[in-house]
Design a protein around this motif. Structure first.
Motif, PDB file in Angstrom:
ATOM      1  N   VAL A 116      46.324  20.587  52.672  1.00 35.02           N
ATOM      2  CA  VAL A 116      47.075  19.787  51.708  1.00 35.02           C
ATOM      3  C   VAL A 116      47.048  20.555  50.400  1.00 35.02           C
ATOM      4  N   GLN A 117      48.197  20.617  49.741  1.00 28.67           N
ATOM      5  CA  GLN A 117      48.240  21.375  48.497  1.00 28.67           C
ATOM      6  C   GLN A 117      49.031  20.618  47.437  1.00 28.67           C
ATOM      7  N   THR A 118      48.514  20.625  46.214  1.00 31.06           N
ATOM      8  CA  THR A 118      49.291  20.079  45.097  1.00 31.06           C
ATOM      9  C   THR A 118      49.657  21.237  44.177  1.00 31.06           C
TER      10      THR A 118
ATOM     11  N   ASN B  29      38.220  42.854  48.071  1.00 34.32           N
ATOM     12  CA  ASN B  29      39.407  43.408  48.740  1.00 34.32           C
ATOM     13  C   ASN B  29      39.525  42.991  50.207  1.00 34.32           C
ATOM     14  N   ALA B  30      39.107  41.764  50.496  1.00 33.86           N
ATOM     15  CA  ALA B  30      39.180  41.304  51.889  1.00 33.86           C
ATOM     16  C   ALA B  30      39.772  39.905  51.929  1.00 33.86           C
ATOM     17  N   SER B  31      40.147  39.485  53.125  1.00 37.98           N
ATOM     18  CA  SER B  31      40.752  38.168  53.295  1.00 37.98           C
ATOM     19  C   SER B  31      39.697  37.146  53.736  1.00 37.98           C
ATOM     20  N   TYR B  32      39.628  36.047  53.008  1.00 40.30           N
ATOM     21  CA  TYR B  32      38.705  34.970  53.373  1.00 40.30           C
ATOM     22  C   TYR B  32      39.124  34.357  54.714  1.00 40.30           C
ATOM     23  N   TYR B  33      40.427  34.173  54.899  1.00 43.57           N
ATOM     24  CA  TYR B  33      40.903  33.564  56.143  1.00 43.57           C
ATOM     25  C   TYR B  33      40.577  34.453  57.358  1.00 43.57           C
ATOM     26  N   ASP B  34      40.731  35.789  57.166  1.00 37.28           N
ATOM     27  CA  ASP B  34      40.377  36.723  58.257  1.00 37.28           C
ATOM     28  C   ASP B  34      38.904  36.586  58.598  1.00 37.28           C
ATOM     29  N   MET B  35      38.092  36.508  57.521  1.00 38.76           N
ATOM     30  CA  MET B  35      36.651  36.418  57.711  1.00 38.76           C
ATOM     31  C   MET B  35      36.277  35.137  58.446  1.00 38.76           C
TER      32      MET B  35
ATOM     33  N   ILE C 110      44.334  33.864  39.821  1.00 31.49           N
ATOM     34  CA  ILE C 110      42.871  33.720  39.817  1.00 31.49           C
ATOM     35  C   ILE C 110      42.569  32.537  40.707  1.00 31.49           C
ATOM     36  N   GLU C 111      41.683  32.743  41.670  1.00 32.44           N
ATOM     37  CA  GLU C 111      41.352  31.666  42.600  1.00 32.44           C
ATOM     38  C   GLU C 111      39.889  31.273  42.479  1.00 32.44           C
ATOM     39  N   ALA C 112      39.652  29.990  42.294  1.00 33.82           N
ATOM     40  CA  ALA C 112      38.286  29.478  42.344  1.00 33.82           C
ATOM     41  C   ALA C 112      38.139  28.810  43.699  1.00 33.82           C
TER      42      ALA C 112
ATOM     43  N   GLU D 169      46.230  23.433  44.024  1.00 31.32           N
ATOM     44  CA  GLU D 169      44.931  22.978  44.535  1.00 31.32           C
ATOM     45  C   GLU D 169      45.102  22.746  46.026  1.00 31.32           C
ATOM     46  N   ARG D 170      44.305  23.472  46.795  1.00 30.78           N
ATOM     47  CA  ARG D 170      44.467  23.386  48.257  1.00 30.78           C
ATOM     48  C   ARG D 170      43.166  22.967  48.931  1.00 30.78           C
ATOM     49  N   THR D 171      43.267  22.060  49.872  1.00 29.03           N
ATOM     50  CA  THR D 171      42.129  21.723  50.729  1.00 29.03           C
ATOM     51  C   THR D 171      42.556  22.042  52.154  1.00 29.03           C
TER      52      THR D 171
ATOM     53  N   THR E 169      34.922  33.128  42.464  1.00 25.55           N
ATOM     54  CA  THR E 169      36.208  33.284  41.769  1.00 25.55           C
ATOM     55  C   THR E 169      36.696  34.708  41.984  1.00 25.55           C
ATOM     56  N   ARG E 170      37.984  34.785  42.318  1.00 26.00           N
ATOM     57  CA  ARG E 170      38.580  36.094  42.645  1.00 26.00           C
ATOM     58  C   ARG E 170      39.860  36.310  41.867  1.00 26.00           C
ATOM     59  N   LEU E 171      40.050  37.550  41.435  1.00 27.69           N
ATOM     60  CA  LEU E 171      41.327  37.944  40.861  1.00 27.69           C
ATOM     61  C   LEU E 171      42.120  38.537  42.011  1.00 27.69           C
ATOM     62  N   ARG E 172      43.303  38.008  42.269  1.00 31.60           N
ATOM     63  CA  ARG E 172      44.117  38.497  43.391  1.00 31.60           C
ATOM     64  C   ARG E 172      45.201  39.437  42.862  1.00 31.60           C
ATOM     65  N   LEU E 173      45.338  40.562  43.550  1.00 31.94           N
ATOM     66  CA  LEU E 173      46.254  41.598  43.077  1.00 31.94           C
ATOM     67  C   LEU E 173      47.296  41.951  44.133  1.00 31.94           C
TER      68      LEU E 173
ATOM     69  N   THR F 226      49.512  29.833  54.485  1.00 33.69           N
ATOM     70  CA  THR F 226      49.333  31.295  54.598  1.00 33.69           C
ATOM     71  C   THR F 226      48.237  31.753  53.639  1.00 33.69           C
ATOM     72  N   SER F 227      47.613  32.871  53.972  1.00 32.48           N
ATOM     73  CA  SER F 227      46.619  33.432  53.055  1.00 32.48           C
ATOM     74  C   SER F 227      47.337  34.375  52.098  1.00 32.48           C
ATOM     75  N   PHE F 228      46.706  34.617  50.970  1.00 35.98           N
ATOM     76  CA  PHE F 228      47.262  35.549  49.988  1.00 35.98           C
ATOM     77  C   PHE F 228      47.504  36.909  50.652  1.00 35.98           C
ATOM     78  N   THR F 229      46.543  37.350  51.459  1.00 37.31           N
ATOM     79  CA  THR F 229      46.634  38.652  52.124  1.00 37.31           C
ATOM     80  C   THR F 229      47.869  38.743  53.017  1.00 37.31           C
TER      81      THR F 229
ATOM     82  N   ARG G  72      41.206  26.200  43.810  1.00 38.74           N
ATOM     83  CA  ARG G  72      42.020  25.984  42.609  1.00 38.74           C
ATOM     84  C   ARG G  72      42.554  27.341  42.217  1.00 38.74           C
ATOM     85  N   SER G  73      43.858  27.547  42.376  1.00 34.81           N
ATOM     86  CA  SER G  73      44.433  28.859  42.053  1.00 34.81           C
ATOM     87  C   SER G  73      45.403  28.735  40.892  1.00 34.81           C
ATOM     88  N   ILE G  74      45.319  29.689  39.986  1.00 40.27           N
ATOM     89  CA  ILE G  74      46.273  29.766  38.875  1.00 40.27           C
ATOM     90  C   ILE G  74      47.176  30.961  39.162  1.00 40.27           C
ATOM     91  N   TYR G  75      48.451  30.713  39.375  1.00 35.67           N
ATOM     92  CA  TYR G  75      49.416  31.791  39.639  1.00 35.67           C
ATOM     93  C   TYR G  75      50.273  32.036  38.413  1.00 35.67           C
ATOM     94  N   ARG G  76      50.539  33.287  38.114  1.00 35.84           N
ATOM     95  CA  ARG G  76      51.363  33.625  36.948  1.00 35.84           C
ATOM     96  C   ARG G  76      52.762  33.037  37.069  1.00 35.84           C
TER      97      ARG G  76
HETATM   98  C1  GLP Z   1      45.964  31.618  49.160  1.00 37.90           C
HETATM   99  C2  GLP Z   1      45.597  30.165  48.947  1.00 37.90           C
HETATM  100  C3  GLP Z   1      44.106  29.933  48.920  1.00 37.90           C
HETATM  101  C4  GLP Z   1      43.412  30.651  50.070  1.00 37.90           C
HETATM  102  C5  GLP Z   1      43.774  32.114  50.062  1.00 37.90           C
HETATM  103  C6  GLP Z   1      43.139  32.893  51.208  1.00 37.90           C
HETATM  104  O1  GLP Z   1      45.841  32.340  47.978  1.00 37.90           O
HETATM  105  N1  GLP Z   1      46.196  29.636  47.721  1.00 37.90           N
HETATM  106  O2  GLP Z   1      43.886  28.546  49.031  1.00 37.90           O
HETATM  107  O3  GLP Z   1      42.013  30.513  49.956  1.00 37.90           O
HETATM  108  O4  GLP Z   1      45.178  32.237  50.170  1.00 37.90           O
HETATM  109  O5  GLP Z   1      43.549  34.206  51.061  1.00 37.90           O
HETATM  110  P1  GLP Z   1      42.800  35.444  51.694  1.00 37.90           P
HETATM  111  O6  GLP Z   1      42.659  35.189  53.147  1.00 37.90           O
HETATM  112  O7  GLP Z   1      43.683  36.607  51.370  1.00 37.90           O
HETATM  113  O8  GLP Z   1      41.460  35.545  51.008  1.00 37.90           O
END
Ligand code: GLP
Length: 233
Positions: A172-174, A153-159, A133-135, A200-202, A121-125, A76-79, A215-219
């Motif tokens: 794959v995620q660790t 303020n947009a979704s990468y997956y949507d884009m 913080i996602e790199a 870490e997600r690929t 790099t993005r700060l996700r809110l 799933t995407s953060f959004t 590479r995402s760091i979640y609180r």
């Molecule tokens: C989560 C995943 C990321 C992914 C992101 C996409 O945060 N950990 O690997 O890139 O979602 O989110 P969005 O589509 O909101 O930018």
């Protein structure tokens, strides 16, 4: 059970009945009510602060924090994740550059070290509260013309889906424990060396092309992982 563990459990019982943001009674009241020393109460409260159950506001008191967000192990995407919880997703771009992949990122993206990549790099809110913080590293060829404004303020997956006609088919995620460094602590608004989860997600397309390494760091005080267990047959 040690005295302070017993007090911690009593405080936890009490917090169960409280709404997020509600204030615990002042220290002198709790000391009297629970019949403990100030030091034992402090120790119990410190532990609750460290595990993210309560927040201490200097000069104001100790406040209940809402339950942690359960994060599922899916692509799933953060959004989408925030929307599903009724929270407003946001993102602020901390950096955006095009550069050569280098050996380490090249391996992750399955491109040559000299290949161009976009590094964001993005700060996700969530409802304006910093969560992670996602790199993000993307092969340049996947997202021609992508600009920082596109991701504010947009979704990468949507884009990927709407503008580049790319669908993620596999990931794959660790997950590892970590602590926040100075910059991460500052951006996430948590004390230095706070517990955090490193994801870490690929992700790949159905044709086998890598479309992101992240590479995402979640609180750690706001997130926990929830997973449905399959029972071996
Ligand atoms: C989560 C995943 C990321 C992914 C992101 C996409 O945060 N950990 O690997 O890139 O979602 O989110 P969005 O589509 O909101 O930018």
């Amino acid at each position: 059970m040690t005295k302070y563990h017993a007090i911690r459990d009593q405080l936890l019982d009490r917090l169960d009945t409280m709404a997020p943001g509600e204030q615990l009674p002042p220290e002198r009241v709790l000391v009297r009510e629970l019949g403990v020393s100030r030091m034992t109460l402090r120790r119990a409260t410190d532990e609750l602060v460290a595990s993210g159950v309560v927040r201490r506001r200097p000069g104001a008191g100790v406040f209940a924090v809402g339950p942690k967000l359960d994060t599922a192990l899916s692509a799933t995407s953060f959004t989408e994740d925030m929307r599903a919880r009724g929270l407003r997703p946001g993102s602020a771009i901390l950096s955006f550059e095009r550069r050569a992949a280098g050996a380490r990122i090249g391996r992750r993206l399955e491109v040559s070290p000299a290949a161009d990549v976009v590094h964001v790099t993005r700060l996700r809110l969530a409802d304006d509260e910093p969560m992670s913080i996602e790199a993000l590293y993307i092969p340049e060829g996947t997202v021609p013309g992508l600009s920082p404004e596109d991701l504010e303020n947009a979704s990468y997956y949507d884009m990927l889906r709407t503008r580049y006609d790319v669908t993620i088919a596999r990931g794959v995620q660790t997950i590892e424990p970590t602590v926040t460094d100075e910059e991460e602590s500052d951006k996430l608004g948590v004390p230095l060396h706070s517990p955090a989860l490193l994801f870490e997600r690929t992700s790949w397309t159905a044709e086998g092309a890598v479309v992101e390494f992240v590479r995402s760091i979640y609180r750690g005080d706001r997130y926990q992982i929830r997973t449905e267990l399959s029972v071996p047959q």
